[in-house]
Write a protein that holds these residues in place. Structure first.
Motif, PDB file in Angstrom:
ATOM      1  N   GLN A  17       0.732  -1.359   0.167  1.00 23.72           N
ATOM      2  CA  GLN A  17      -0.079   0.075   0.191  1.00 23.72           C
ATOM      3  C   GLN A  17       0.867   1.160  -0.053  1.00 23.72           C
ATOM      4  O   GLN A  17       1.903   1.260   0.760  1.00 23.72           O
ATOM      5  N   ASP A  31      -5.572   6.590  -0.910  1.00 20.49           N
ATOM      6  CA  ASP A  31      -6.581   5.998  -1.663  1.00 20.49           C
ATOM      7  C   ASP A  31      -6.569   6.748  -3.115  1.00 20.49           C
ATOM      8  O   ASP A  31      -7.282   7.740  -3.068  1.00 20.49           O
ATOM      9  N   GLY A  54      -9.036   0.247   6.029  1.00 17.78           N
ATOM     10  CA  GLY A  54      -8.118  -0.389   4.977  1.00 17.78           C
ATOM     11  C   GLY A  54      -7.324  -1.647   5.260  1.00 17.78           C
ATOM     12  O   GLY A  54      -7.287  -1.921   6.359  1.00 17.78           O
ATOM     13  N   THR A  62      -6.945   7.845   6.371  1.00 17.93           N
ATOM     14  CA  THR A  62      -6.936   7.489   5.122  1.00 17.93           C
ATOM     15  C   THR A  62      -7.039   8.975   4.141  1.00 17.93           C
ATOM     16  O   THR A  62      -7.667   9.513   4.574  1.00 17.93           O
ATOM     17  N   GLN A  64      -7.549  10.693   0.906  1.00 18.44           N
ATOM     18  CA  GLN A  64      -8.174  10.211  -0.642  1.00 18.44           C
ATOM     19  C   GLN A  64      -7.486  11.184  -1.582  1.00 18.44           C
ATOM     20  O   GLN A  64      -7.611  12.464  -1.602  1.00 18.44           O
TER      21      GLN A  64
ATOM     22  N   THR B 169     -11.074  -6.740  -0.290  1.00 16.52           N
ATOM     23  CA  THR B 169     -11.072  -6.210  -1.394  1.00 16.52           C
ATOM     24  C   THR B 169     -12.067  -6.933  -2.730  1.00 16.52           C
ATOM     25  O   THR B 169     -11.883  -6.725  -3.803  1.00 16.52           O
ATOM     26  N   ASN B 199      -7.618  -6.034  -6.350  1.00 12.92           N
ATOM     27  CA  ASN B 199      -6.210  -5.585  -5.679  1.00 12.92           C
ATOM     28  C   ASN B 199      -5.368  -7.150  -5.562  1.00 12.92           C
ATOM     29  O   ASN B 199      -4.251  -6.867  -5.717  1.00 12.92           O
ATOM     30  N   SER B 235     -11.804  -0.785  -1.622  1.00  8.72           N
ATOM     31  CA  SER B 235     -11.540  -0.530  -3.312  1.00  8.72           C
ATOM     32  C   SER B 235     -10.064  -1.190  -3.724  1.00  8.72           C
ATOM     33  O   SER B 235      -9.491  -1.769  -2.904  1.00  8.72           O
ATOM     34  N   SER B 237      -7.620   0.162  -4.207  1.00  7.08           N
ATOM     35  CA  SER B 237      -6.437   0.650  -3.373  1.00  7.08           C
ATOM     36  C   SER B 237      -6.311   0.395  -2.050  1.00  7.08           C
ATOM     37  O   SER B 237      -5.454   0.709  -1.186  1.00  7.08           O
ATOM     38  N   SER B 239      -8.901   0.591   0.288  1.00 10.68           N
ATOM     39  CA  SER B 239      -9.664   1.411   1.312  1.00 10.68           C
ATOM     40  C   SER B 239     -11.219   1.353   1.375  1.00 10.68           C
ATOM     41  O   SER B 239     -11.667   0.958   0.070  1.00 10.68           O
TER      42      SER B 239
END
Lengths: 71, 587
Positions: A17, A31, A54, A62, A64, B169, B199, B235, B237, B239
Motif C-alpha cells: 500500500q 486511496d 483499509g 486515509t 483520498q 477487496t 487488488n 476498493s 487501492s 480502502s
C-alpha cells in the motif's frame, strides 16, 4: 480539500500500500492513483481525509487523493 | 488356572501397533499403505539395483556395506577414499550405512570398486517425503504447519459446510481456489458491480482460509472444504468506509456466514461497525479481525472490539512480527509472516495487477487473521461447538500460559484446540481400549463372552465408535468420542478439561455400582479399561491442559488416574474369578 506534504512510501504489508509519511510521523494510507516511480520522493498531495478502513490496518486516517505532485 | 499366554501375543501386537501409530496412527497407516501400493509392483519385479554413476564433482557419498560390517570395514573405506568415512547414525548401525564427504564423487566411487563387503555406493540424494497434501508449494507454507493445519486436515471435515465471509477487496476464484466453493458474493464499493478482487488482498486471504488442497497444484489452505463468501468493501487501492464494512457484515450474516474474516481496520472506533459486529455475534457468528500493522501498543478497530477475536502476527520464528500491534484487544497470535527472512511471508494464490494470478508472499496481521478464521471453520465443522465454544477452544488451545500484550493468549495451535474437543483420529485410543479390555478381562478366567464384551466396551469407552460422527447431532457427537469426550458435548471444552482431572471417579463409581451385578460386570470392566486407555493416550499425546501447573504435576496426576482405573478393572476381574470359583464350589 486538504494539502499535505510528506514522503511517499510503499509499505510491504498485505498486498502492499502507498502511504504518505508526514514530518509529524503520521502515515496516511493513500486511496487513489499513485505513480510507482515516485516511491521515497517528497510529494504534495491534495485530497480529502476520510475516516475509512483499509487492509493496511493503519491507525492514521486515509487520504483520498485528488491530485499528487512532486515537491 | 487357565493360561493367558495365547492372549499375550495378539495383545502385544496391539500394544506395539498402538504405540507405533500414536495419535496420528491411521493417517500414517494410510500413507504407508499408499506408499506400499506404489512400491509393491516394483518389489514383485525384483530387478537388480541400478548403478548410479556419480559425477566428477564434490559431494556426499553414501556407502552401503554388508549388514553387520564392523569398524575395520569402515576403516578400509576411509583408507580407500583418503577421507574419513563415518556410520550414518547409531539407529541404522546394523544396516552398515556409511557416508563420506569427498572432493570427486566419481573418483571416490571408483576407489571403492571391487571392495569386499561393498553392496552399493552412490551420491547421497536429496529426497522429499510423499504425503498429503500433494500441493507442490506446500513445503514453502511454513505458516500452515506452524499453526497446526495438518491436524485439521487429518481429523475433521476440514471446514466442510461452513461459510466463511471474506470482507475485503473481493475474492476471485483463481486457479487454485475451487470455484464451486466460492459463492457469488456482493460488492458494497461504489463503481464495483461484483465482488471480484481488483487488488489481490482479499483473494490471498481467502486462499489461506480455503485454498484448494491436495489437488496437485499450488498451495494448501487451513480449511480446504470451507465455502468462501466474498464481500467487497475495500476498493482496489485497499480502502473503504465504515458504512461499507458495516453493510458487508450485516449482509454476510444474512447470507448465513458462520465465520467473518476482517483483515482490515483503522485507528478510529466506529459505532456502526460495532453494532454490526454485535449483531453478528448474537447470530452465532465467529468474528475475527486484524490487530493492525503500525507496530504500536494500540490495537486497531474493529480488532480491538470485545466481541471480536483480535489477531496479532508472528513470523516464521514464532516471535511477534515487528509491524504487529500490541496491547489490549490482542486475543491470539497467528502466522502473519516476516519478509526480512527469505521465504518468511505467507504464501497463497492470488490475482495480480493486469490480470492472471500468481503465488505471492504477503505479510501483515491481515495474513495472520485468516489462519484463525480457517481454524474456526475447521472447529465449527466438527459439529459440536457454537461460536462461543469455538472462541474458547481457539484461545485455550493457544500455546500461551498467560495473556501477553504481543501474543494474547498465545500462538494459534489448531491441533491443541482439536485435542481439547476429543477430536482425534480414534484408531490408537480404540486399539488401546481393546487391548486393556482383553488383557484385564483375561485375568478373570472367564469365558469368551465376558472377555469379548469387556474388550468391545473398552474400545468404545476409550475412543468411541469409528465413523459414528457421520450420524450428526448429539448422538453422533457422543458415539464418535470416548467417555472422556462426553462432557465436551454438553458442557464445552473448558469444563471437559476440568472434569478430566476427576476422571478416576468414573471407573470407581462404575466398579461399585455395576460390579456386584454379574451380567453388568464385563461392561463395568470394559469402561474401567477404556477410561484407563483414554487417560494414558491423552497423557502421551499431551491433550490435558497444563493451566497454571508445572508439566510434571499434570503427568503425575494423570498417571495416577491411569493406575486407579486399571486397578478398578483388575479388581472387577478378581471379583469375577472369585465369583466363578464360588459358583464352581457350590456345584
Amino acid at each position: 480539500m486538504t494539502r499535505v506534504e510528506g514522503t511517499l512510501r510503499f509499505v510491504d504489508l498485505g498486498a502492499g500500500q502507498w502511504v504518505l509519511q508526514t514530518a509529524s510521523g503520521a502515515r496516511h494510507p493513500l486511496d487513489g492513483a499513485v505513480d510507482r516511480g515516485w516511491a521515497d520522493r517528497e510529494v504534495v498531495v491534495h485530497g480529502t481525509f476520510v475516516d475509512g478502513l483499509g487492509f493496511g490496518v493503519s491507525a492514521d486516517r486515509t487520504l483520498q487523493v485528488h491530485r499528487i505532485a512532486l515537491r | 488356572m487357565r493360561p493367558i499366554t495365547p492372549f499375550l501375543l495378539p495383545l502385544g501386537l496391539v500394544v506395539v501397533a498402538a504405540v507405533l501409530l500414536g495419535p496420528d496412527g491411521p493417517t500414517r497407516a494410510r500413507q504407508q499403505a499408499n506408499v506400499q501400493a506404489l512400491v509393491a509392483p516394483r518389489v514383485a519385479e525384483d530387478p537388480e539395483p541400478e548403478r548410479v554413476v556419480p559425477e566428477a564433482a564434490p559431494g556426499r557419498l553414501v556407502i552401503d556395506l554388508q549388514d553387520g560390517s564392523d569398524d575395520a570395514a569402515l576403516a578400509e573405506v576411509s583408507a580407500r577414499l583418503g577421507v574419513t568415512a563415518q556410520w550414518l547414525d547409531d539407529a541404522t548401525r546394523d544396516e552398515a550405512l556409511a557416508v563420506a564427504d569427498v572432493e570427486d564423487l566419481a573418483a571416490a566411487a571408483a576407489a571403492l570398486d571391487g571392495m569386499t563387503g561393498l553392496e552399493v555406493v552412490e551420491p547421497d540424494l536429496e529426497v522429499e517425503a510423499l504425503g498429503w497434501p500433494d500441493d507442490p508449494l506446500y513445503p514453502r507454507q511454513w505458516h500452515l504447519d506452524a499453526m497446526g493445519a495438518p491436524a485439521g486436515w487429518r481429523a475433521t471435515p476440514g471446514g466442510k459446510g461452513v461459510i466463511v465471509a471474506v470482507i475485503d477487496t473481493g475474492v476471485t476464484a483463481v486457479a487454485d481456489l475451487d470455484p464451486a466453493r466460492v459463492l457469488p458474493g456482493r460488492s458494497f464499493v461504489p463503481g464495483a458491480s461484483t465482488a471480484a478482487d481488483d487488488n489481490g488482498h482479499g483473494t490471498h486471504v481467502a486462499g489461506t482460509i480455503a485454498q484448494t488442497t491436495n489437488n496437485g497444484i499450488g498451495c494448501a489452505g487451513v480449511a480446504p472444504y470451507a465455502t468462501i463468501l466474498p464481500v467487497k468493501v475495500l476498493s482496489g487501492s485497499g480502502s473503504g468506509s465504515s458504512a461499507q464494512v458495516a453493510a458487508g457484515i450485516d449482509w454476510a450474516v444474512d447470507q448465513g456466514a458462520q465465520v467473518i474474516n476482517l483483515s482490515l481496520g483503522s485507528g478510529l472506533y466506529s459505532a456502526v461497525i460495532h453494532v454490526a459486529v454485535r449483531k453478528a455475534r448474537r447470530a452465532g457468528v465467529v468474528v475475527v479481525a486484524a490487530a493492525g500493522n503500525d507496530g504500536r501498543e494500540r490495537v486497531s478497530w474493529p480488532g480491538a472490539l470485545h466481541e471480536v477475536i483480535g489477531v496479532a502476527a508472528v513470523g516464521p520464528d514464532g516471535a511477534p512480527a515487528p509491524y504487529s500491534n500490541r496491547g489490549k484487544g490482542v486475543d491470539i497470535a497467528a502466522p502473519g509472516g516476516d519478509k526480512r527472512t527469505p521465504g518468511g511471508g505467507v504464501l497463497q494464490d492470488t490475482v495480480v495487477p493486469g490480470g492472471g494470478h500468481d503465488y505471492l508472499e504477503f505479510q501483515g496481521t491481515s495474513m495472520a487473521t485468516p489462519h484463525v478464521a480457517g481454524a474456526a471453520a475447521v472447529l465449527l465443522s466438527t459439529g459440536i461447538l457454537d461460536a462461543a465454544g469455538v472462541e474458547t477452544a481457539l484461545l485455550v488451545g493457544a500455546d500461551g500460559d498467560a495473556w501477553d500484550k504481543a501474543l494474547g493468549f498465545g500462538r494459534l495451535d489448531l491441533g491443541s484446540s482439536l485435542a481439547m474437543l476429543g477430536v482425534h483420529e480414534p484408531g490408537a485410543r480404540v486399539a488401546m481400549g481393546l487391548m486393556f479390555g482383553v488383557l484385564l478381562s483375561s485375568l478373570s478366567g472367564a469365558g469368551g463372552v465376558f472377555r469379548g464384551v469387556s474388550a468391545a466396551v473398552g474400545a468404545v469407552a476409550a475412543g468411541g465408535v469409528i465413523g459414528a460422527g457421520v450420524l450428526g447431532g448429539t448422538l453422533g457427537a457422543l458415539l464418535s468420542r470416548g467417555v472422556l469426550g462426553w462432557p465436551i458435548v454438553f458442557l464445552g471444552p473448558v469444563w471437559a478439561q476440568v472434569l478430566a482431572w476427576g476422571a478416576f471417579v468414573v471407573p470407581l463409581a462404575v466398579a461399585f455400582l455395576l460390579g456386584p451385578t454379574r451380567l453388568l460386570r464385563p461392561v463395568a470392566l470394559g469402561i474401567c479399561a477404556g477410561v484407563a486407555a483414554a487417560l494414558l493416550h491423552g497423557l502421551i499425546a499431551g491433550d490435558f491442559a497444563r493451566w497454571w501447573l508445572p508439566g510434571g504435576a499434570v503427568t503425575s496426576w494423570f498417571a495416577l488416574q491411569v493406575v486407579v482405573s486399571l486397578a478398578a478393572a483388575a479388581a472387577l476381574a478378581g471379583v469375577e474369578r472369585l465369583d466363578r470359583r464360588a459358583r464352581g464350589g457350590a456345584r
